[in-house]
Write a protein that holds these residues in place. Sequence first.
Motif, PDB file in Angstrom:
ATOM      1  N   ASN A 161       6.413   2.733  -4.240  1.00 24.48           N
ATOM      2  CA  ASN A 161       5.414   2.079  -3.402  1.00 24.48           C
ATOM      3  C   ASN A 161       6.095   0.896  -2.713  1.00 24.48           C
ATOM      4  N   VAL A 162       6.062   0.891  -1.375  1.00 25.73           N
ATOM      5  CA  VAL A 162       6.762  -0.131  -0.601  1.00 25.73           C
ATOM      6  C   VAL A 162       5.762  -0.840   0.310  1.00 25.73           C
ATOM      7  N   LEU A 163       5.812  -2.173   0.304  1.00 27.70           N
ATOM      8  CA  LEU A 163       4.934  -2.977   1.154  1.00 27.70           C
ATOM      9  C   LEU A 163       5.754  -3.710   2.201  1.00 27.70           C
ATOM     10  N   ILE A 164       5.309  -3.625   3.463  1.00 26.16           N
ATOM     11  CA  ILE A 164       5.972  -4.313   4.573  1.00 26.16           C
ATOM     12  C   ILE A 164       4.934  -5.173   5.289  1.00 26.16           C
ATOM     13  N   PRO A 165       4.844  -6.463   4.955  1.00 29.22           N
ATOM     14  CA  PRO A 165       3.906  -7.349   5.655  1.00 29.22           C
ATOM     15  C   PRO A 165       4.354  -7.598   7.089  1.00 29.22           C
ATOM     16  N   GLY A 166       3.395  -7.789   7.978  1.00 24.98           N
ATOM     17  CA  GLY A 166       3.708  -8.164   9.351  1.00 24.98           C
ATOM     18  C   GLY A 166       4.307  -7.053  10.179  1.00 24.98           C
ATOM     19  N   ILE A 167       3.705  -5.875  10.144  1.00 29.31           N
ATOM     20  CA  ILE A 167       4.227  -4.775  10.941  1.00 29.31           C
ATOM     21  C   ILE A 167       4.096  -5.101  12.430  1.00 29.31           C
TER      22      ILE A 167
END
Length: 330
Positions: A161-167
């Motif tokens: 599970n990968v989170l990328i804030p501010g796409i």
Amino acid sequence: MKAVVHAGKTGLEGLTYREFEEIEPKAGEVRVKLKTAGLNHRDLFSLVRHQPNDPPLILGSDGAGIVDAVGDGVEGIKVGDEVIINPSLGWKENSDAPPPGFEILGLPFHGTFAEKVVVPAENAVKKPAYLTWEEAGVLSLAALTAYRALFTRGKIKAGMNVLIPGIGGGVATLLMQFAKAVGATVYVTSRSKDKCEKALELGADKAFDSNGDWNEALEGVKMDLIIDCVGPATFNQSLAQLRQGGTIVTFGSSTGDEVQINLRSFFYGQFNFYGSTMGSGEEYIEMLQFIEKHQIRPVIDQMYPLEQFDQAFDRLEKAEQLGKLGFLIG
């Protein structure tokens, strides 16, 4: 030759599109007649770092074009070769950190916002044939940054599970594309509803409002890996979504340079925290092989004629783009 040059003033006021002396390649260098170039947040920062009393400087780190001159001692590359430029200077082999002397094209050395650029021969790499000139010209800095952050530092694997804030920016969109290609489940955030919707179209598994309740949006799912380049505005929210023993990687700080964290929660969580910057020549070749294998193309927001540089800088400064901004040159 025509170029976008920064001189005499700090910030955007110091930028002009004008004639600039053409540079000849020295031993070990090649000159590339550029067809396209890419704009990065680094170019905004360079407007402040490059001082009014410094010599005039051509900005720009990304570009692609055709070799039109070769310096003495250069082997394996010739006039007429189609190349993409690796902007990472002086960092050949992969290592824990850049070696002394590492620099990024565009500051302090003349960059790609011009009709021609001179670079070390090792930094002019064969252009992937499947990429258009526009795609090749905007790729390098963002893709190399994303690759090192995800693979070398983040140790991404299928099923994570990968989170990328501010796409929205070029690195963030490539992070999302790379992570999906590996087989990760990818979550992204943005303050913009349009950007969230576009991210879902591009393959994100879930996109939610950065200003909302992250716990509620994620429904209790914890992250194995978080790549946060936003900084203080999102860092502690990101940290709260990390599973015990999970990893957070940062390569930027668009909302400031200092964050406060609860140190006790951090060490009880057994978290891993890594910094990352650009990447080596080895990682650059690995990145090109990876995108070619998965046929990944950078998302392009808009391309401008080089003389309309002010419009591109304005769009980037206002964070209106989703994907890469670039210039059409030759």
